[in-house]
Design a protein around this motif. Structure first.
Motif, PDB file in Angstrom:
ATOM      1  N   LEU A   1       0.814  -1.218   0.000  1.00 42.69           N
ATOM      2  CA  LEU A   1       0.000   0.000   0.000  1.00 42.69           C
ATOM      3  C   LEU A   1       0.839   1.256   0.000  1.00 42.69           C
ATOM      4  CD1 LEU A   1      -2.643  -1.051   2.636  1.00 42.69           C
ATOM      5  CD2 LEU A   1      -2.976  -0.800   0.192  1.00 42.69           C
ATOM      6  N   GLU A   2       1.951   1.164   0.638  1.00 42.52           N
ATOM      7  CA  GLU A   2       2.767   2.359   0.769  1.00 42.52           C
ATOM      8  C   GLU A   2       3.323   2.816  -0.565  1.00 42.52           C
ATOM      9  OE1 GLU A   2       2.874  -0.183   2.615  1.00 42.52           O
ATOM     10  OE2 GLU A   2       2.122   0.567   4.530  1.00 42.52           O
ATOM     11  N   HIS A   3       3.376   1.949  -1.507  1.00 48.08           N
ATOM     12  CA  HIS A   3       3.961   2.284  -2.801  1.00 48.08           C
ATOM     13  C   HIS A   3       2.956   2.011  -3.909  1.00 48.08           C
ATOM     14  CE1 HIS A   3       7.340   1.392  -0.078  1.00 48.08           C
ATOM     15  NE2 HIS A   3       7.928   2.383  -0.693  1.00 48.08           N
ATOM     16  N   GLU A   4       1.775   2.421  -3.647  1.00 49.53           N
ATOM     17  CA  GLU A   4       0.739   2.106  -4.611  1.00 49.53           C
ATOM     18  C   GLU A   4       0.989   2.794  -5.938  1.00 49.53           C
ATOM     19  OE1 GLU A   4      -1.241  -0.035  -4.629  1.00 49.53           O
ATOM     20  OE2 GLU A   4      -2.462   0.415  -6.361  1.00 49.53           O
ATOM     21  N   THR A   5       1.492   3.993  -5.880  1.00 44.51           N
ATOM     22  CA  THR A   5       1.741   4.693  -7.133  1.00 44.51           C
ATOM     23  C   THR A   5       2.716   3.921  -7.996  1.00 44.51           C
ATOM     24  OG1 THR A   5       1.360   6.794  -6.035  1.00 44.51           O
ATOM     25  CG2 THR A   5       2.526   6.831  -8.141  1.00 44.51           C
ATOM     26  N   GLU A   6       3.811   3.544  -7.378  1.00 43.64           N
ATOM     27  CA  GLU A   6       4.795   2.773  -8.130  1.00 43.64           C
ATOM     28  C   GLU A   6       4.209   1.457  -8.599  1.00 43.64           C
ATOM     29  OE1 GLU A   6       5.145   4.134  -5.307  1.00 43.64           O
ATOM     30  OE2 GLU A   6       6.831   5.527  -5.356  1.00 43.64           O
ATOM     31  N   ARG A   7       3.415   0.908  -7.750  1.00 42.64           N
ATOM     32  CA  ARG A   7       2.832  -0.386  -8.095  1.00 42.64           C
ATOM     33  C   ARG A   7       1.911  -0.252  -9.296  1.00 42.64           C
ATOM     34  NH1 ARG A   7      -1.703  -3.341  -6.659  1.00 42.64           N
ATOM     35  NH2 ARG A   7      -1.345  -5.588  -6.559  1.00 42.64           N
ATOM     36  N   LEU A   8       1.142   0.799  -9.280  1.00 40.23           N
ATOM     37  CA  LEU A   8       0.230   0.992 -10.403  1.00 40.23           C
ATOM     38  C   LEU A   8       1.000   1.238 -11.688  1.00 40.23           C
ATOM     39  CD1 LEU A   8      -2.479   3.153  -8.658  1.00 40.23           C
ATOM     40  CD2 LEU A   8      -2.646   0.769  -9.358  1.00 40.23           C
ATOM     41  N   LYS A   9       2.048   1.975 -11.544  1.00 41.17           N
ATOM     42  CA  LYS A   9       2.869   2.196 -12.731  1.00 41.17           C
ATOM     43  C   LYS A   9       3.451   0.890 -13.243  1.00 41.17           C
ATOM     44  CE  LYS A   9       4.200   6.939 -11.617  1.00 41.17           C
ATOM     45  NZ  LYS A   9       5.322   7.849 -11.238  1.00 41.17           N
ATOM     46  N   ALA A  10       3.887   0.111 -12.310  1.00 32.28           N
ATOM     47  CA  ALA A  10       4.460  -1.178 -12.712  1.00 32.28           C
ATOM     48  C   ALA A  10       3.410  -2.056 -13.380  1.00 32.28           C
ATOM     49  CB  ALA A  10       5.049  -1.882 -11.487  1.00 32.28           C
ATOM     50  N   ILE A  11       2.233  -2.021 -12.834  1.00 32.73           N
ATOM     51  CA  ILE A  11       1.172  -2.823 -13.445  1.00 32.73           C
ATOM     52  C   ILE A  11       0.915  -2.345 -14.859  1.00 32.73           C
ATOM     53  CG2 ILE A  11      -1.293  -3.325 -13.328  1.00 32.73           C
ATOM     54  CD1 ILE A  11      -1.023  -3.216 -10.272  1.00 32.73           C
ATOM     55  N   LYS A  12       0.844  -1.053 -14.967  1.00 32.30           N
ATOM     56  CA  LYS A  12       0.590  -0.513 -16.292  1.00 32.30           C
ATOM     57  C   LYS A  12       1.712  -0.862 -17.249  1.00 32.30           C
ATOM     58  CE  LYS A  12      -0.975   3.708 -18.538  1.00 32.30           C
ATOM     59  NZ  LYS A  12      -0.142   3.532 -19.734  1.00 32.30           N
ATOM     60  N   ALA A  13       2.921  -0.786 -16.748  1.00 36.27           N
ATOM     61  CA  ALA A  13       4.062  -1.123 -17.597  1.00 36.27           C
ATOM     62  C   ALA A  13       3.982  -2.573 -18.056  1.00 36.27           C
ATOM     63  CB  ALA A  13       5.360  -0.871 -16.835  1.00 36.27           C
ATOM     64  N   CYS A  14       3.640  -3.418 -17.138  1.00 40.33           N
ATOM     65  CA  CYS A  14       3.513  -4.833 -17.510  1.00 40.33           C
ATOM     66  C   CYS A  14       2.431  -5.026 -18.548  1.00 40.33           C
ATOM     67  CB  CYS A  14       3.225  -5.675 -16.266  1.00 40.33           C
ATOM     68  SG  CYS A  14       4.621  -5.820 -15.143  1.00 40.33           S
ATOM     69  N   LEU A  15       1.375  -4.311 -18.345  1.00 41.52           N
ATOM     70  CA  LEU A  15       0.279  -4.454 -19.295  1.00 41.52           C
ATOM     71  C   LEU A  15       0.639  -3.863 -20.645  1.00 41.52           C
ATOM     72  CD1 LEU A  15      -2.721  -3.634 -16.952  1.00 41.52           C
ATOM     73  CD2 LEU A  15      -2.052  -5.860 -17.864  1.00 41.52           C
ATOM     74  N   ASP A  16       1.443  -2.834 -20.599  1.00 46.08           N
ATOM     75  CA  ASP A  16       1.877  -2.270 -21.867  1.00 46.08           C
ATOM     76  C   ASP A  16       2.748  -3.260 -22.627  1.00 46.08           C
ATOM     77  OD1 ASP A  16       0.526   0.039 -21.346  1.00 46.08           O
ATOM     78  OD2 ASP A  16       2.256   1.092 -20.511  1.00 46.08           O
ATOM     79  N   ARG A  17       3.582  -3.922 -21.889  1.00 44.13           N
ATOM     80  CA  ARG A  17       4.443  -4.911 -22.548  1.00 44.13           C
ATOM     81  C   ARG A  17       3.635  -6.100 -23.020  1.00 44.13           C
ATOM     82  NH1 ARG A  17       8.165  -3.434 -18.346  1.00 44.13           N
ATOM     83  NH2 ARG A  17       7.259  -5.022 -17.000  1.00 44.13           N
ATOM     84  N   ASN A  18       2.766  -6.493 -22.158  1.00 43.79           N
ATOM     85  CA  ASN A  18       1.970  -7.665 -22.489  1.00 43.79           C
ATOM     86  C   ASN A  18       0.577  -7.509 -21.887  1.00 43.79           C
ATOM     87  OD1 ASN A  18       0.921 -10.145 -23.082  1.00 43.79           O
ATOM     88  ND2 ASN A  18       2.133 -11.260 -21.570  1.00 43.79           N
ATOM     89  N   PRO A  19      -0.368  -7.190 -22.709  1.00 47.30           N
ATOM     90  CA  PRO A  19      -1.728  -6.992 -22.188  1.00 47.30           C
ATOM     91  C   PRO A  19      -2.263  -8.205 -21.445  1.00 47.30           C
ATOM     92  CG  PRO A  19      -1.564  -6.208 -24.437  1.00 47.30           C
ATOM     93  CD  PRO A  19      -0.267  -6.924 -24.143  1.00 47.30           C
TER      94      PRO A  19
END
Length: 806
Positions: A616-634
DNA sequence: GAGTTTGAAACT
DNA sequence: CAGTTTCAAACTC
């Protein structure tokens, strides 16, 4: 709890929530009088057009008009509101200032406002089941004109209840924040009252079901809430929103309701002066839909005063940001439309507690609304965040654990979504986080307002809304109200969340596994994603179960891909129930797919990782990471192992493995790890993981033998334990009959040695007879049991003798 | 428990 | 898209 950025929100799967009934209950201080005005919309009016019909309750209109629209209508008056399919009812309180002339339609956005109608006039909701209750900000004059307790008033809060109609149109009940009244602000004298509150419940409706919407809103006079009460309210106000699926006897026909309750964000125009909480009483009457079972979504306020009938939906804006909101949402399973499901969810944001309950009934006749029964709030966690000049928030999550609580799961996803719509600022522009499509209609003029949900219940058929892009409702398995056991029952709860500055601090105290992170985009709308892990950890916690079908889970892009179906075709719930191995990530910060936790859409919990950002403390980074992963591979978060149509033989790795040296007979190989054979899509070298492979067969046999052995050992131990326990149970009464306890000192060294001798004897005997190891173990254990029996028996005898002699 | 092996994920 | 690097789990000792 995860807060998903608006960006991610836009790509969220349409299926957000699927509940059958929503009951919103608000508990107010006992001293706070909550007038209940019920509006009934008994007469369903068939829709003539497919376009969603929006009824707008704007504050711009005269207070009396709004009051009539929301509260005046009674059950006897069927002419006011009847909704048929395809109808969109919009109740909007817009924040934007308006000219003296009340332009009701102003609040509606162009995109949604096509069929927008003023709620002041009788309206019919039909088929497409999009109901939007949007409180449009009223001019100061209008506010002044609202002496009537029933008049909606600005609360800086906005409650939007939206449901997805069968046709995909959203049902939205929005209570945006109206323009603050100076006078009222003074009365309250509490700047905290300005804080935005958002309560959004999105319920996805079943596509196959036709929506019948019945909404009854009961407005509570905000006037009743005295200044003295306000401080209490901020800290103690409990707002309970229940969406319960129930059968209405009065309903002309069966109805299915999907609800989205959205509390739009208002960042503008509202200074925290709002002291009066608007009371809206509205009732949406279920519409007859042939072939669809009746559903009722009721929002009732469980205030200390009273509980409203299921057919009523009280929405009462709270004056202060500190409120407890309990939202109960019930959804219906597609298979048994008649079934009612109530999912309890308790979410407290800031000082609000949101509880959503969903109850499931197996049969239509069994339709049950738990809304009538006040829920006992049990705060699980409380987070108090104090800010200077900002309202303090207390987050209690989850509050209660109703017996019918279900977890919210997204099909194929371990994420539990809660959509929260909050105002970016104390007064805000209404932001409907639910969908981009519906937001325009609500946002423009909508102002955050306190919604008083007391004694409100709404009976609204839930239907999937396509235009809303909200949620594709999935049928819930009525038989399994507690936990979704199959992919069919997987549900997602999405609650738009307030922006980080406000919400995140509050949510930081949430249990591990919950992600509170504002969207990186700084949008005012965020999503709270509740990891399944958290839900698993808190089985008793109240959650809204959203049923969604896997097919519906195919939103074009977005977070839906976060959801990862369980491997081996197991349902998410199944996989989530399994204990997950803690990760040991050191360099990836647990924000890459290297991390199993992250890859499974879970937060790290009890892991051994270092510098973990998967929290939870790094939700922003986490969301970015999720998005990045999805960008690489939906499809990065989708299950790698497809579920075969028939049996496991059809299961195979979606991409295939690339093993070079393991022969695909070690757990390095994802196919082997998933206990499936390699397929033609695999690029492995020297593969031995095929049906006829002797190496594979050998390994399988060894594995089976080992497993059998473990099972036998476990069974033997269990049996012995049960025997010992049984012996103790039977022996102890006799032993302790004299009021004494078994003399534990009876187990002397000699006794222990004798016992060991017996055990050794058994071992030797087994060895001599060439017994298998498992049999030998059993013999020893059984002997141990007999020894214990003798010991206990002797002790008991000694006890008896002692009691006689002494 | 330390070190090695392995293959997916990430990167170029 | 292919090759390389990074990474963490699986495995071995």
């Amino acid at each position: 709890m995860d807060v998903v950025s608006p960006e991610l929100n836009s790509i969220l799967p349409d299926e957000i929530m699927d509940t059958e009934a929503i009951v919103i209950e608000e508990e107010l201080p006992a001293d706070a009088t909550v007038p209940l005005a019920q509006v009934e919309l008994p007469t369903p009016v068939p829709m003539e057009t497919e376009l969603p019909e929006i009824v707008n309750l704007s504050s711009a209109g005269t207070p009396m008009q709004r009051t009539q629209a929301l509260t005046t209508s009674t059950s006897t008056d069927s002419s006011h509101c009847s909704m048929g399919s395809g109808t969109q009812l919009l109740l909007t309180a817009s924040v934007a200032p308006r000219p003296a002339t009340p332009a009701v339609s102003k609040s509606t956005s162009p995109g949604v406002s096509g069929g927008l109608q003023r709620l002041t006039t009788p309206f019919a909701i039909q088929g497409n089941h999009q109901i939007i209750l949007n409180k449009v900000s009223a001019t100061a004059s209008s506010d002044e004109k609202s002496p009537s307790p029933h008049v909606l008033k600005q609360e800086g809060q906005k409650l939007v209840v939206t449901g997805l109609s069968k046709s995909g149109q959203p049902i939205v009940l929005a209570l945006p924040h109206t323009n603050p009244k100076p006078g009222s602000a003074q009365a309250t004298g509490d700047a905290k009252a300005q804080t935005q509150q958002f309560k959004v419940v999105t319920i996805g409706g079943r596509p196959d079901l036709k929506p019948v919407v019945g909404v009854q809103a009961v407005s509570t006079a905000s006037q009743l809430l005295g200044t003295t009460q306000q401080s209490t309210l901020q800290t103690q106000q409990l707002k309970t929103v229940q969406i319960a699926k129930k059968t209405q006897a009065s309903s002309s026909g069966p109805m299915i309701t999907k609800f989205i309750i959205t509390k739009p964000l208002n960042s503008k125009g509202v200074s925290g002066q709002t002291s009066v909480s608007p009371v809206i009483t509205g009732r949406v009457i279920p519409q007859n839909t042939p072939g669809t079972p009746p559903r009722t979504i009721s929002i009732s306020e469980t205030s200390a005063v009273q509980t409203v009938s299921s057919s009523k939906v009280p929405i009462s804006p709270l004056k202060s940001p500190s409120k407890l909101t309990v939202v109960s949402v019930a959804s219906q399973s597609p298979s048994s439309p008649q079934k009612s499901v109530a999912l309890p969810i308790n979410v407290a944001l800031g000082q609000q507690i949101l509880a959503v309950q969903q109850s499931t009934a197996t049969s239509p006749a069994k339709g049950v609304s738990n809304s009538s029964t006040p829920q006992t709030m049990k705060p699980v966690q409380t987070v108090a965040v104090g800010g200077v000049g900002t309202p303090q928030f207390k987050t209690i999550f989850p509050l209660t654990t109703p017996p019918n609580v279900q977890q919210i799961q997204v099909p194929g996803s371990r994420f539990h979504y809660v959509r929260l719509v909050t105002a970016t600022t104390g007064s805000g522009v209404t932001a409907t986080a639910s969908t981009s499509t519906n937001s325009p209609a609500i946002q423009p003029a909508a102002k955050p307002m306190v919604v008083n949900t007391a004694a409100m219940r709404m009976s609204v058929p839930i239907v999937p809304a396509q235009s809303m892009k909200q949620v594709v409702p999935k049928p819930l398995t009525s038989s399994a109200p507690q936990v979704a056991t199959s992919s069919q029952t997987q549900q997602r709860l999405i609650m738009p969340a307030t922006p980080l500055p406000q919400i995140q601090p509050n949510l930081t105290n949430l249990p591990p596994g919950t992600v509170l992170a504002p969207a990186p985009g700084a949008g005012n709308v965020g999503y709270a994603v509740l990891p399944a892990q958290y839900v698993t950890q808190l089985p008793q916690s109240t959650f809204v179960t959203l049923a969604s079908s896997s097919s519906s889970f195919s939103t074009p892009t977005g977070i839906q891909t976060q959801a990862r179906l369980s491997l081996n075709g197991l349902s998410t719930s199944d996989s989530s129930s399994r204990p997950r191995k803690p990760c040991n990530c050191t360099k990836s910060q647990c924000l890459k797919l290297y991390c199993d936790c992250f890859a499974n859409g879970e937060f790290c919990n009890n892991c051994n990782c270092t510098n973990c950002f998967n929290n939870l403390e790094h939700e922003t980074e986490r969301l970015k990471a999720i998005k990045a992963c999805l960008d690489r591979n939906p499809e990065a978060f989708k299950p790698k192992i497809g579920k075969g149509k028939e049996g496991e033989s059809d299961r195979r790795h979606s991409k295939g493995c690339n093993c070079k040296r393991s022969g695909c007979l070690k757990n390095y190989c994802e196919c082997y790890e998933a206990k499936i054979m390699c397929s033609s899509i695999c690029k492995c070298v020297g593969c031995k993981n095929f049906e006829e492979s002797p190496e594979r067969k050998t390994l399988m046999h060894l594995a089976d033998a080992a497993e059998v052995r473990v099972q036998q050992q476990t069974a033997a131990k269990t049996k012995l334990s049960s025997q010992i326990s049984d012996l103790l149970t039977r022996t102890m009464p006799a032993i302790t009959s004299g009021g004494g306890k078994l003399p534990y000192t009876f187990v002397t060294k000699e006794v222990a040695e004798a016992t060991c001798d017996c055990l050794m004897e058994q071992a030797e005997q087994a060895e001599l007879t060439d017994q298998p190891h498992a049999v030998a173990e059993r013999m020893i254990l059984e002997e141990f049991g007999r020894c214990l029996m003798r010991i206990i028996s002797s002790a008991g005898q000694a006890k008896a003798d002692c009691s006689i002699n002494c």
